[in-house]
Design a protein around this motif. Structure first.
Motif, PDB file in Angstrom:
ATOM      1  N   ARG A  98       2.838   4.328  -1.356  1.00  0.00           N
ATOM      2  CA  ARG A  98       2.745   5.078  -2.599  1.00  0.00           C
ATOM      3  C   ARG A  98       3.899   6.076  -2.687  1.00  0.00           C
ATOM      4  O   ARG A  98       4.249   6.720  -1.722  1.00  0.00           O
ATOM      5  CB  ARG A  98       1.413   5.800  -2.689  1.00  0.00           C
ATOM      6  N   GLY A 153       1.768   3.299  -6.730  1.00  0.00           N
ATOM      7  CA  GLY A 153       2.168   2.254  -5.797  1.00  0.00           C
ATOM      8  C   GLY A 153       3.650   1.927  -5.943  1.00  0.00           C
ATOM      9  O   GLY A 153       4.218   2.011  -7.039  1.00  0.00           O
ATOM     10  N   ASP A 200       0.802  -1.224   0.000  1.00  0.00           N
ATOM     11  CA  ASP A 200       0.000   0.000   0.000  1.00  0.00           C
ATOM     12  C   ASP A 200       0.839   1.280   0.000  1.00  0.00           C
ATOM     13  O   ASP A 200       0.287   2.381  -0.006  1.00  0.00           O
ATOM     14  CB  ASP A 200      -0.932  -0.003   1.221  1.00  0.00           C
TER      15      ASP A 200
END
Length: 129
Positions: free
Chosen positions: A46, A51, A44
């Motif tokens: 980023r 991503g 998860d």
């Protein structure tokens, strides 16, 4: 075989298989990076709104495609003759043709090995420990 002939043989052989070696390194890096990121729970994360896993795969894919493109330019002859060989040498022409074919196959393989990481959600279907 003389030292110069051995050096030409080694450089020709390396040129011949360099596209496949680049693809193998890319394949190993992409799937290893994906596995490590999933294991560390980084799916998860980023960076720049993208991503971490897809960004890493894109950068690695662009680098691999650039490297294979460079090999392709050498094989086509735009960057000069092979090390110590004339353009009209039949064995050099054969090595060039096979290198071009293997480089094109490597470009397809690199692109196809990157697609799952760019299309499928990272770590999907993996059991969480």
């Amino acid at each position: 075989m003389t030292a110069m002939a051995e050096q030409r043989f080694t450089s020709k052989t390396f040129l011949l298989f360099s596209g496949l070696l680049i693809w193998a390194a890319h394949f190993m890096f992409v799937y290893s990076a994906n596995a490590v990121a999933c294991e560390r729970g980084l799916q998860d994360v980023r960076v720049l709104g993208i991503g971490l896993i897809p960004l890493t795969v894109m950068v690695a894919t662009l680098a691999a495609l650039a490297a294979v493109g460079y090999v392709l330019l050498i094989a086509i002859g735009w960057l000069g003759p092979l090390h110590g060989e004339a353009h009209d040498d039949p064995s050099s022409a054969f090595v060039r043709q096979i290198t071009i074919v293997l480089s094109l196959i490597s470009i397809v393989a690199i692109t196809l090995s990157a697609l799952p990481s760019l299309v499928v959600s990272p770590c999907e279907g993996l059991p969480q420990l």
